[in-house]
Design a protein around this motif. Structure first.
Motif, PDB file in Angstrom:
ATOM      1  N   GLY A  12      63.933  48.009  45.597  1.00  0.00           N
ATOM      2  CA  GLY A  12      64.840  48.009  46.743  1.00  0.00           C
ATOM      3  C   GLY A  12      66.181  47.401  46.370  1.00  0.00           C
ATOM      4  N   ASN A  13      66.158  46.321  45.599  1.00  0.00           N
ATOM      5  CA  ASN A  13      67.401  45.687  45.166  1.00  0.00           C
ATOM      6  C   ASN A  13      68.258  46.628  44.331  1.00  0.00           C
ATOM      7  OD1 ASN A  13      67.373  43.115  46.326  1.00  0.00           O
ATOM      8  ND2 ASN A  13      66.062  42.283  44.709  1.00  0.00           N
ATOM      9  N   HIS A  14      67.623  47.305  43.373  1.00  0.00           N
ATOM     10  CA  HIS A  14      68.401  48.202  42.523  1.00  0.00           C
ATOM     11  C   HIS A  14      68.865  49.435  43.297  1.00  0.00           C
ATOM     12  CE1 HIS A  14      67.021  46.436  38.394  1.00  0.00           C
ATOM     13  NE2 HIS A  14      67.792  45.621  39.099  1.00  0.00           N
ATOM     14  N   ALA A  15      68.085  49.844  44.289  1.00  0.00           N
ATOM     15  CA  ALA A  15      68.521  50.954  45.151  1.00  0.00           C
ATOM     16  C   ALA A  15      69.773  50.556  45.934  1.00  0.00           C
ATOM     17  CB  ALA A  15      67.401  51.348  46.108  1.00  0.00           C
ATOM     18  N   VAL A  16      69.831  49.303  46.379  1.00  0.00           N
ATOM     19  CA  VAL A  16      71.018  48.794  47.071  1.00  0.00           C
ATOM     20  C   VAL A  16      72.226  48.837  46.124  1.00  0.00           C
ATOM     21  CG1 VAL A  16      72.097  46.658  47.921  1.00  0.00           C
ATOM     22  CG2 VAL A  16      69.852  47.361  48.785  1.00  0.00           C
ATOM     23  N   ALA A  17      72.014  48.385  44.887  1.00  0.00           N
ATOM     24  CA  ALA A  17      73.119  48.380  43.910  1.00  0.00           C
ATOM     25  C   ALA A  17      73.610  49.806  43.654  1.00  0.00           C
ATOM     26  CB  ALA A  17      72.665  47.714  42.610  1.00  0.00           C
ATOM     27  N   TRP A  18      72.679  50.760  43.571  1.00  0.00           N
ATOM     28  CA  TRP A  18      73.078  52.156  43.376  1.00  0.00           C
ATOM     29  C   TRP A  18      73.835  52.681  44.598  1.00  0.00           C
ATOM     30  CZ3 TRP A  18      73.868  55.499  39.665  1.00  0.00           C
ATOM     31  CH2 TRP A  18      73.284  55.276  38.418  1.00  0.00           C
ATOM     32  N   GLY A  19      73.363  52.303  45.796  1.00  0.00           N
ATOM     33  CA  GLY A  19      74.059  52.713  47.020  1.00  0.00           C
ATOM     34  C   GLY A  19      75.487  52.203  47.016  1.00  0.00           C
ATOM     35  N   ALA A  20      75.663  50.957  46.572  1.00  0.00           N
ATOM     36  CA  ALA A  20      77.000  50.370  46.505  1.00  0.00           C
ATOM     37  C   ALA A  20      77.848  51.101  45.465  1.00  0.00           C
ATOM     38  CB  ALA A  20      76.900  48.884  46.175  1.00  0.00           C
ATOM     39  N   ARG A  21      77.284  51.319  44.295  1.00  0.00           N
ATOM     40  CA  ARG A  21      78.036  51.992  43.226  1.00  0.00           C
ATOM     41  C   ARG A  21      78.511  53.373  43.673  1.00  0.00           C
ATOM     42  NH1 ARG A  21      76.078  53.607  37.061  1.00  0.00           N
ATOM     43  NH2 ARG A  21      77.106  55.631  37.041  1.00  0.00           N
ATOM     44  N   LEU A  22      77.617  54.129  44.302  1.00  0.00           N
ATOM     45  CA  LEU A  22      77.963  55.483  44.723  1.00  0.00           C
ATOM     46  C   LEU A  22      79.043  55.484  45.813  1.00  0.00           C
ATOM     47  CD1 LEU A  22      74.337  56.941  44.742  1.00  0.00           C
ATOM     48  CD2 LEU A  22      76.207  57.751  43.283  1.00  0.00           C
ATOM     49  N   SER A  23      79.162  54.371  46.554  1.00  0.00           N
ATOM     50  CA  SER A  23      80.153  54.280  47.635  1.00  0.00           C
ATOM     51  C   SER A  23      81.550  53.930  47.120  1.00  0.00           C
ATOM     52  CB  SER A  23      79.703  53.245  48.670  1.00  0.00           C
ATOM     53  OG  SER A  23      78.440  53.586  49.195  1.00  0.00           O
ATOM     54  N   ARG A  24      81.664  53.642  45.847  1.00  0.00           N
ATOM     55  CA  ARG A  24      82.943  53.338  45.208  1.00  0.00           C
ATOM     56  C   ARG A  24      83.721  52.201  45.880  1.00  0.00           C
ATOM     57  NH1 ARG A  24      84.087  57.374  41.422  1.00  0.00           N
ATOM     58  NH2 ARG A  24      83.389  59.493  41.875  1.00  0.00           N
ATOM     59  N   PRO A  25      83.098  51.022  46.032  1.00  0.00           N
ATOM     60  CA  PRO A  25      83.863  49.883  46.561  1.00  0.00           C
ATOM     61  C   PRO A  25      84.903  49.425  45.536  1.00  0.00           C
ATOM     62  CG  PRO A  25      81.719  49.153  45.794  1.00  0.00           C
ATOM     63  CD  PRO A  25      81.736  50.648  45.639  1.00  0.00           C
ATOM     64  N   LYS A  26      85.972  48.813  46.029  1.00  0.00           N
ATOM     65  CA  LYS A  26      87.041  48.361  45.124  1.00  0.00           C
ATOM     66  C   LYS A  26      86.953  46.872  44.824  1.00  0.00           C
ATOM     67  CE  LYS A  26      89.049  52.164  44.248  1.00  0.00           C
ATOM     68  NZ  LYS A  26      88.528  52.720  42.989  1.00  0.00           N
ATOM     69  N   VAL A  27      86.332  46.111  45.743  1.00  0.00           N
ATOM     70  CA  VAL A  27      86.179  44.668  45.513  1.00  0.00           C
ATOM     71  C   VAL A  27      84.737  44.279  45.851  1.00  0.00           C
ATOM     72  CG1 VAL A  27      86.979  42.346  46.114  1.00  0.00           C
ATOM     73  CG2 VAL A  27      88.616  44.243  46.075  1.00  0.00           C
ATOM     74  N   ILE A  28      84.099  43.512  44.933  1.00  0.00           N
ATOM     75  CA  ILE A  28      82.707  43.074  45.140  1.00  0.00           C
ATOM     76  C   ILE A  28      82.616  41.582  44.825  1.00  0.00           C
ATOM     77  CG2 ILE A  28      80.281  43.466  44.559  1.00  0.00           C
ATOM     78  CD1 ILE A  28      81.041  46.225  43.501  1.00  0.00           C
ATOM     79  N   PRO A  29      82.814  40.717  45.816  1.00  0.00           N
ATOM     80  CA  PRO A  29      82.552  39.291  45.590  1.00  0.00           C
ATOM     81  C   PRO A  29      81.050  39.021  45.770  1.00  0.00           C
ATOM     82  CG  PRO A  29      84.192  39.683  47.337  1.00  0.00           C
ATOM     83  CD  PRO A  29      83.431  40.948  47.115  1.00  0.00           C
ATOM     84  N   VAL A  30      80.432  38.308  44.847  1.00  0.00           N
ATOM     85  CA  VAL A  30      78.983  38.056  44.939  1.00  0.00           C
ATOM     86  C   VAL A  30      78.611  36.677  44.416  1.00  0.00           C
ATOM     87  CG1 VAL A  30      77.882  40.337  44.951  1.00  0.00           C
ATOM     88  CG2 VAL A  30      78.756  39.405  42.800  1.00  0.00           C
ATOM     89  N   TYR A  31      77.528  36.136  44.973  1.00  0.00           N
ATOM     90  CA  TYR A  31      76.937  34.896  44.481  1.00  0.00           C
ATOM     91  C   TYR A  31      75.426  35.114  44.430  1.00  0.00           C
ATOM     92  CZ  TYR A  31      76.164  29.935  43.763  1.00  0.00           C
ATOM     93  OH  TYR A  31      75.799  28.730  43.223  1.00  0.00           O
TER      94      TYR A  31
END
Lengths: 385, 206
Positions: A12-31
């Motif tokens: 599920g976590n990696h599916a979320v990361a793929w969903g984000a990648r495919l959406s082409r975000p320009k800024v990703i702040p993460v902790y």
């Protein structure tokens, strides 16, 4: 399967990361925080491999993550982040700020117990405690739904200028490896065009956000947020229908599973719904008219759809994997309020099932359903562990 | 696949659904032994054979040496259930000292258990009469193949033979593809584990 789609094994976590990648975000702040960390690990791997054209920020806390998300979003670019549990707690102040600033940020939250005591188990109290922050909330059941929902969330967020939180249960979804259909980038690019808002902050432009306002302006601003929220059920349904046309997969704003002529309907959020489907099938096979209503969109609560789905049902059994001390299960409270005042409303039974990650197998749900039919609903919280 | 769910009275209603039956597996080892990776590899091999799979593992509190588990479901239909495995059809045990208490209680009566041990099968049969225990000396196989204490390839080969699924070449290819190094050695260890259980089963049948 769609042209260019691939069927792969993902958590599920990696599916979320793929969903984000495919959406082409320009800024990703993460902790990082357990159990969300694999989301950002995979995003940083994409970034390092040159497959993700985004600025990744790694500030010193989740509070600073959200403080980075808001101005980034206000500059008119797509912003994604992910967190869980304590991290979401630390963001709380800025969750209100983000919706007030009308920043269409998309965030995945992995539902995990809140300290203290310290634990890592699935429990949705973390996100449900944010229900008044002005964020749209979706709860998903599988890795596939998590991936699809991240992409849909940007569509919804950017239409109404409100942030969206995708919630997936720790362990059973975040860490479960399962088959996922990975759509082609071209399909996503057609579904989700680049974000280009009319208003954005730029030193070259005379626009700003954050001034002190009068009572009247503040009140009108809150009304505007409410009006935007009111549009969400229809916009989310439309985003889902278009997604279904493009991919063959639709998830609904709520989902009615085997509810035709149901006398007893189980209602829940997230991964519990998967287990409840097995229980519903077993009850049906045994001659009981049982169904499931999965509440996928929790904020705003789709009142009209829920009243249609649950009107005329004799018993509604709400399974809450969360606990609000002094009140009970949050979905139970919300559904009772949603159905109040209906002519001949259903009997709403609230059960605290799976709080703290306590195991809830299908047989448990079957037993709870059979017991509920012969009992008047209690006003007080009922523990089912 | 021939494994059936236990039919205790409490499961009466659930069992009436008919249709395919999920194969449920629990793998347990000590942190650092590769039990979680073994769970993922097994799921990947079943998936490569066109099966539906779900695999999740304990996390968070795990440290080197503490017990860790991986849970796997395999079916021909999409897997919807999202709860713990309480009545496993088969266990794979990386450390015989874990074959007790909570881990053993996660197996249904009569469950198949493959355990990493050099002790003979008869000893397990008398100690755990309610189960079908097949020991395999994973450590000896690993050391023979220059893999030191990394026993997961040998144990997976043994487990696949005992389960009669997935096919050896599917599993061997999955392991070799995933191994960061020593792909050949890991494939060979998988094969030797597979053969060790095969010989044991032949002797038992003779």
């Amino acid at each position: 399967m769609n042209a260019g789609a691939k069927r792969v094994l993902l958590t599920g976590n990696h599916a979320v990361a793929w969903g984000a990648r495919l959406s082409r975000p320009k800024v990703i702040p993460v902790y990082p925080i357990t159990p969300q960390t694999p989301v950002l690990e995979l995003l940083t791997e994409f970034h390092a491999a040159g497959e993700l054209d985004a600025e990744m920020l790694t500030p010193e806390s989740e509070h600073s993550v959200m403080a980075a998300c808001i101005p980034a979003s206000l500059t008119g670019v797509r912003v994604f982040t992910a967190t869980a549990s304590q991290g979401l707690m630390l963001m709380h102040e800025l969750l209100h700020y983000a919706s007030g600033a009308r920043a269409p940020i998309v965030m995945a939250n992995v539902n995990r117990t809140i300290a203290s005591p310290w634990a890592f188990w699935p429990d949705q109290t973390d996100s449900l405690a944010q229900r008044d922050t002005g964020w749209i909330q979706l709860y998903v059941e599988s890795a596939q739904e998590a991936l699809d929902s991240v992409i849909q969330a940007f569509r919804i967020a950017e239409r109404v200028f409100l942030p969206v939180m995708i919630n997936l249960d720790a362990f059973y979804v975040s860490h479960a490896l399962e088959p996922v259909e990975l759509p082609a980038q071209a399909l996503i690019d057609a579904y989700l065009p680049p974000y280009a808002p009319q208003h954005f902050i730029d030193p070259e432009r005379g626009e700003s956000w954050g001034n002190v306002v009068s009572q009247d302006l503040y009140c009108r601003h809150r009304q505007d947020i409410g009006a935007a929220m009111d549009r969400v059920p229809a916009i989310a349904a439309q985003a889902d229908q278009e997604w279904q046309r493009a991919t063959g997969r639709g998830w609904g704003v709520i989902e009615r599973y085997r509810c035709e002529d149901a006398e007893l309907v189980i209602a829940s959020l997230g991964s519990m719904c998967g287990t409840a489907r097995e229980a519903v099938d077993a009850l049906r096979a045994d001659g009981h008219a049982a169904g499931l209503v999965k509440v996928r969109l929790f904020r705003p609560l789709p009142l009209a759809a829920l009243r249609t789905a649950l009107g005329g049902v004799r018993d509604v059994l709400v399974l809450d994997r969360n606990f609000s001390p002094g009140a009970g299960g949050v979905l139970h409270q919300e559904l009772r309020a949603a159905l109040y005042g209906m002519p001949s409303p259903p009997r709403v039974h609230g059960l605290l099932a799976g709080v703290g990650g306590v195991n809830v197998p299908p047989q448990k749900i079957v037993d709870l359903a059979l017991a509920a039919r012969n009992r008047e609903p209690a006003a007080e919280p009922v523990w089912a562990n | 696949m021939t494994y059936r769910k236990a039919r205790s009275p409490g499961r009466r209603i659930l069992d009436r659904q008919g249709g395919s039956v999920t194969l449920q597996i629990v793998i347990s080892g000590r942190g650092g032994q590769g039990a979680q990776l073994a769970g993922n590899l097994l799921a990947m091999a079943f998936f490569a054979e066109g099966r539906e799979v779900q695999c999740f593992a304990t996390y968070g509190g795990a440290r080197r040496g503490t017990p860790v588990s991986s849970f796997i479901r395999v079916d021909d239909r999409p897997i919807r259930v999202r709860c713990d495995i309480e009545q496993a059809d088969a266990l794979l045990c990386f450390d015989a000292s874990l074959l007790a208490g909570k881990f053993l209680a996660s197996a249904r009566p009569g469950a198949l258990i493959v355990v990493n041990s050099s002790r003979p099968r008869g000893e397990f049969a008398s100690e755990l009469p309610g189960y079908r225990v097949l020991p395999v000396d994973g450590l000896a196989i690993a050391q023979r193949n220059g893999l030191g204490r990394i026993v997961n390839s040998a144990l997976l080969g043994a487990f696949a033979r005992a389960l009669e699924s997935p096919a050896l070449d599917t599993l061997s290819r999955t392991i070799a593809d995933a191994a960061p190094k020593s792909g050949q050695e890991n494939s060979q260890a998988c094969l030797e584990g597979y053969r060790a259980i095969g010989e044991q089963l032949q002797r038992a049948a003779a």
